[in-house]
Design a protein around this motif. Structure first.
Motif, PDB file in Angstrom:
ATOM      1  N   ASP A   1      -3.264   3.641  -2.217  1.00 40.41           N
ATOM      2  CA  ASP A   1      -4.110   4.331  -1.031  1.00 40.41           C
ATOM      3  C   ASP A   1      -3.579   4.649   0.222  1.00 40.41           C
ATOM      4  O   ASP A   1      -2.186   4.295   0.409  1.00 40.41           O
TER       5      ASP A   1
ATOM      6  N   VAL B   1       1.051  -1.099  -0.017  1.00 44.02           N
ATOM      7  CA  VAL B   1      -0.021  -0.122   0.017  1.00 44.02           C
ATOM      8  C   VAL B   1       0.897   1.166  -0.014  1.00 44.02           C
ATOM      9  O   VAL B   1       1.545   1.613   0.973  1.00 44.02           O
TER      10      VAL B   1
ATOM     11  N   HIS C   1      -6.646   2.308   4.506  1.00 38.10           N
ATOM     12  CA  HIS C   1      -6.646   0.909   4.167  1.00 38.10           C
ATOM     13  C   HIS C   1      -6.773  -0.255   5.199  1.00 38.10           C
ATOM     14  O   HIS C   1      -7.601  -1.009   5.370  1.00 38.10           O
TER      15      HIS C   1
ATOM     16  N   ALA D   1      -9.944  -2.385   4.598  1.00 41.11           N
ATOM     17  CA  ALA D   1      -9.610  -3.294   3.648  1.00 41.11           C
ATOM     18  C   ALA D   1     -10.666  -4.583   4.011  1.00 41.11           C
ATOM     19  O   ALA D   1     -11.014  -4.945   5.370  1.00 41.11           O
TER      20      ALA D   1
ATOM     21  N   VAL E   1      -1.271  -1.368  -4.191  1.00 39.19           N
ATOM     22  CA  VAL E   1      -2.620  -0.648  -4.046  1.00 39.19           C
ATOM     23  C   VAL E   1      -2.138   0.797  -3.696  1.00 39.19           C
ATOM     24  O   VAL E   1      -1.509   1.229  -2.951  1.00 39.19           O
TER      25      VAL E   1
END
Length: 239
Positions: free
Chosen positions: A140, A107, A145, A149, A138
């Protein structure tokens, strides 16, 4: 600058840093600089004028992943790992080099950093890992997250700013708050491990981990050339 346009001042300056790319991102200015040239070149990431990391070493970033895997039971098949922060790519590359890992999710909230890996000089570290079918990037905010998530992970390996005691970007401190640490615990599978990189040891953070319900809290150190050692804080969710 658009993606990886050559900076007009990108030339050998006798050892002084050279700007390779500079962008205004969603959280401020991010800069990729280079020191040296050829095989000895070192790239460094600067956020809002503050040094974050470079490609000169990487031992503590690798330890982040290795220590997390070592803390998991050896009989857990294909454990999944979330790497928080792509950075210069050492942690991702280390995870992809280990066949024991299953799903590898990274992330990263700065599109510039992702671009420097996918189509820039940091690909020298991460290209093979990015091509690994286990890897997913990802784009983000990590704190968002962690709280939203739809999946859990066996390990969370977090390398955000300079650690819980020294955050550069506004809002990153929320990850290390009681609510943020509770979110990390809930994002782990039972028996899962949280590993947090830091530029300095922190007894206060160890206490915060225990207060958030983690077990087996401990700290591993990596000596540096000057100053206090880099560390990785480790904590387990109850099985």
């Amino acid at each position: 600058m658009t993606a990886l346009q050559r900076d007009p001042y990108d030339y050998d300056t006798g050892g002084r840093p050279v700007t390779v790319d500079r962008r205004e991102g969603p959280y401020g200015e991010v800069v990729l600089r280079r020191r040296g040239a050829g095989s000895r070149a070192v790239h460094e990431i600067i956020a809002n004028g503050c040094f974050l990391m470079d490609t000169s070493d990487g031992r503590s970033e690798r330890l982040l992943v290795d220590a997390a895997l070592a803390a998991l039971p050896e009989d857990r098949p294909g454990p999944s790992v979330l790497i928080g922060g792509l950075g210069v790519g050492f942690s991702l590359a280390r995870a992809a080099d280990e066949p024991r890992w299953g799903r590898i999710t990274v992330v990263e909230r700065e599109p510039a950093v992702i671009g420097w890996h996918r189509a820039g000089p940091l690909g020298a570290i991460s290209a093979r890992a990015l091509a690994d079918p286990r890897t997913q990037i990802v784009e983000d905010d990590l704190l968002r997250h962690v709280h939203t998530a739809p999946v859990r992970y066996d390990a969370l390996c977090l390398d955000i700013d300079n650690g819980p005691g020294w955050t550069v970007t506004e809002g990153n401190g929320g990850l290390y708050s009681p609510a943020g640490l509770t979110g990390c615990r809930e994002r782990l599978t039972p028996g899962g491990v949280l590993a947090v990189w830091s530029a300095q040891p922190s007894a206060a953070f160890e206490k915060a981990l225990r207060n958030a319900g983690f077990e087996g809290v401990r700290t591993e150190e990596i000596a540096v050339a000057r100053g206090v050692p880099d560390v990785v804080h480790l904590a387990l969710r109850a099985a």
